[in-house]
Write a protein that holds these residues in place. Sequence first.
Motif, PDB file in Angstrom:
ATOM      1  N   ASP A 158       3.406   1.503  -3.698  1.00 41.69           N
ATOM      2  CA  ASP A 158       4.855   1.324  -3.856  1.00 41.69           C
ATOM      3  C   ASP A 158       5.424   0.536  -2.683  1.00 41.69           C
ATOM      4  O   ASP A 158       6.449   0.883  -2.097  1.00 41.69           O
ATOM      5  CB  ASP A 158       5.551   2.683  -3.983  1.00 41.69           C
ATOM      6  CG  ASP A 158       6.976   2.554  -4.522  1.00 41.69           C
ATOM      7  OD1 ASP A 158       7.242   1.591  -5.250  1.00 41.69           O
ATOM      8  OD2 ASP A 158       7.815   3.402  -4.189  1.00 41.69           O
ATOM      9  N   ALA A 159       4.723  -0.560  -2.356  1.00 38.91           N
ATOM     10  CA  ALA A 159       5.082  -1.341  -1.172  1.00 38.91           C
ATOM     11  C   ALA A 159       6.481  -1.936  -1.274  1.00 38.91           C
ATOM     12  O   ALA A 159       7.188  -2.062  -0.274  1.00 38.91           O
ATOM     13  CB  ALA A 159       4.065  -2.463  -0.967  1.00 38.91           C
ATOM     14  N   SER A 160       6.912  -2.295  -2.511  1.00 41.69           N
ATOM     15  CA  SER A 160       8.218  -2.933  -2.671  1.00 41.69           C
ATOM     16  C   SER A 160       9.369  -1.967  -2.440  1.00 41.69           C
ATOM     17  O   SER A 160      10.496  -2.379  -2.176  1.00 41.69           O
ATOM     18  CB  SER A 160       8.336  -3.546  -4.072  1.00 41.69           C
ATOM     19  OG  SER A 160       8.164  -2.552  -5.068  1.00 41.69           O
ATOM     20  N   HIS A 161       9.099  -0.641  -2.543  1.00 45.43           N
ATOM     21  CA  HIS A 161      10.152   0.359  -2.334  1.00 45.43           C
ATOM     22  C   HIS A 161       9.835   1.292  -1.162  1.00 45.43           C
ATOM     23  O   HIS A 161      10.352   2.402  -1.090  1.00 45.43           O
ATOM     24  CB  HIS A 161      10.347   1.191  -3.606  1.00 45.43           C
ATOM     25  CG  HIS A 161      10.801   0.394  -4.789  1.00 45.43           C
ATOM     26  ND1 HIS A 161       9.921  -0.187  -5.672  1.00 45.43           N
ATOM     27  CD2 HIS A 161      12.041   0.051  -5.217  1.00 45.43           C
ATOM     28  CE1 HIS A 161      10.588  -0.836  -6.604  1.00 45.43           C
ATOM     29  NE2 HIS A 161      11.871  -0.715  -6.348  1.00 45.43           N
ATOM     30  N   LYS A 162       8.937   0.835  -0.286  1.00 49.13           N
ATOM     31  CA  LYS A 162       8.578   1.582   0.917  1.00 49.13           C
ATOM     32  C   LYS A 162       8.034   2.980   0.594  1.00 49.13           C
ATOM     33  O   LYS A 162       8.287   3.948   1.303  1.00 49.13           O
ATOM     34  CB  LYS A 162       9.777   1.697   1.860  1.00 49.13           C
ATOM     35  CG  LYS A 162      10.282   0.338   2.349  1.00 49.13           C
ATOM     36  CD  LYS A 162      11.455   0.478   3.286  1.00 49.13           C
ATOM     37  CE  LYS A 162      11.948  -0.882   3.747  1.00 49.13           C
ATOM     38  NZ  LYS A 162      13.112  -0.786   4.661  1.00 49.13           N
ATOM     39  N   GLY A 163       7.294   3.077  -0.515  1.00 50.52           N
ATOM     40  CA  GLY A 163       6.616   4.328  -0.858  1.00 50.52           C
ATOM     41  C   GLY A 163       7.506   5.455  -1.307  1.00 50.52           C
ATOM     42  O   GLY A 163       7.137   6.626  -1.195  1.00 50.52           O
ATOM     43  N   GLU A 164       8.687   5.142  -1.879  1.00 55.24           N
ATOM     44  CA  GLU A 164       9.627   6.193  -2.271  1.00 55.24           C
ATOM     45  C   GLU A 164       9.077   7.091  -3.370  1.00 55.24           C
ATOM     46  O   GLU A 164       9.417   8.263  -3.443  1.00 55.24           O
ATOM     47  CB  GLU A 164      10.944   5.556  -2.733  1.00 55.24           C
ATOM     48  CG  GLU A 164      11.735   4.893  -1.612  1.00 55.24           C
ATOM     49  CD  GLU A 164      12.993   4.231  -2.122  1.00 55.24           C
ATOM     50  OE1 GLU A 164      13.264   4.321  -3.336  1.00 55.24           O
ATOM     51  OE2 GLU A 164      13.720   3.616  -1.328  1.00 55.24           O
ATOM     52  N   ASN A 183      -0.852  -2.799  -3.960  1.00 56.85           N
ATOM     53  CA  ASN A 183       0.509  -2.712  -3.412  1.00 56.85           C
ATOM     54  C   ASN A 183       1.434  -1.944  -4.342  1.00 56.85           C
ATOM     55  O   ASN A 183       2.342  -1.243  -3.889  1.00 56.85           O
ATOM     56  CB  ASN A 183       1.064  -4.116  -3.160  1.00 56.85           C
ATOM     57  CG  ASN A 183       0.489  -4.734  -1.899  1.00 56.85           C
ATOM     58  OD1 ASN A 183       0.305  -4.063  -0.887  1.00 56.85           O
ATOM     59  ND2 ASN A 183       0.169  -6.027  -1.947  1.00 56.85           N
TER      60      ASN A 183
END
Length: 583
Positions: free
Chosen positions: A25-31, A21
């Motif tokens: 970059d799941a916590s930032h929606k892949g930014e 994850n």
Amino acid sequence: MISKKQPSPSPQNDNYARLANYIADASHKGEKCMAVWSVGCMAGEDFQLGISEVLVTQACNERTKKEKTYHLIVSLRPEDESKLSEQAFKDIEKQFAEVLGFEEHQRHCGVHTNTNNLHMHVAYNMIHPEKKTRHEPYRDYWKRDNLCRELEQKYKLALDPGRKQRREFFQYVSSRSKNFMPAIEKAKSWEDVHGVMANYGLQLSCKKEISITPFDHSGIAYRIKGYELHSAFRKESLEERLGQFQAKNKFYPAREVFAPSRSKDNEQKNDKADALEAYTGQESFDGYLKRHKEIINSARVSASSWQEFQNILQDELSITIKERGRGAVFADFATRGKSQPHAKLSCLGSEYSRSKLEAEFGKLERIKEGRQSTPKKGYGRKPLHRDPERGKLYQEYKAGIKKRKKMFEEQKEQREQEVREQRLKWKIKITKYQIDSTLSWKEKRYLINVAKAEQLRHEELLKKKYATQRAKIKNEIPYGNWNEFLRQKAEAGNMVALAVLQSLKEKEKAAHKERPVVKLLEGMTYTVDNEGNITYKLKNGGVVRDCRKSIYASNDVEAVTFAEKLKARRFGQTKKKLKGNYR
């Protein structure tokens, strides 16, 4: 290109899902991701379903007591970004998997663009999906290092110096290539080639490619590929002219041999200390000792006993020497307890090993207790930056850190007090149930279990409450070290903070007064890293990196155009193309 295996966590902390994850970059929606993919999973392109599949596979092997995840990072230079496509990264990952023996294993991959150096993360499942056995690569460093050199040649990437021994050997061979290359080009047989190379203490071997090694150091640490030296040393070129490779049959005397430097006589490199300085921008205790090595040397020369040597170290630098395990360490005299900074004696060189100091002063003696001293200098984690305007910013940073630390300590005390009260409350309640003679044993067991469940629920609520409070403190004072403070100030448009960040670069200390432009266009999205390099992110996904002396752009028209405008604004040049930064 540099490859690195992240240190493995303890088996109980090994968490493949958390790592995958993070890669996505799941916590930032892949930014911060340029590309994300998975390989070897029956779930196909479904990244999250593939994670679940890996977890099931890992759960099938209950025999191993070691970690089950291999975390690989492949880092590239800014100028290489325009040379590699998403498909190229997938091919690179595939070659790493083959070299490491993970070609049949499941893995999750991602390319991150959030730092100045584009890098690829790969999480390999070390458990084979069919055999359910654990695979751990043997001598993986050497395999990855060799592959990095091959990939640099294949994709025409910037060459990384690699290991120190290999770099020294390459310099030795390349400096003498002017002498032996004409003879190699005129050679009529493989024996002629072996004879020419033997003059310089070199020998040839061949597997997939021609390799050059010294006579006395034929290991992989001192081996370079022939094509790295000259195109005439390619296997195809030589075999086309001389026939199939033949090993040496005769003995040839050497007029000159390769002599590697003795790294043991030099100061030992401390990777952890270097990482601390790079991350925080503050001096490590190891760096403090090396910076004052001359004072320590003079103290050693003038002292005639341990006590005299220790007294001088305390008076001059506020450091002492104490036993640690079988060896000894330098330690900060002003700090006590587990947080006391320390470093091995040998960090200053092998001449400072415990055995050599004891040969000089006798058995190690600790400094006498109760001695009063006012040291001239002391270790205080000072900033490494040299900009003269850092003073005001550093005072602001220290005030913020002091306030942050106080708030955390108050919150910790409050939490511990509340936890004690909660535990006492439930302990009293459970004890009452245990001694209540009106209840049957079944009723007691039921009520005690209910009370314990309620206690756990209240403890979880307490954890969430204080986690929220900690998050508020971090939002109020979001930096935890000097570099992070400067980076946030620079991203907010503070020119002085940006200049202080950039003053850390050794080659640019003289240019710290220059105030580079942070924004070229209004509304531009940009980030600043720990070295003061600025990364602009364009709306179409393009990336432009301003590394102060060089400007790099991703391989698209909008990024190249923006880079040219930025270069014109910075250097006053409009028509001259950026040197090797993009195609």
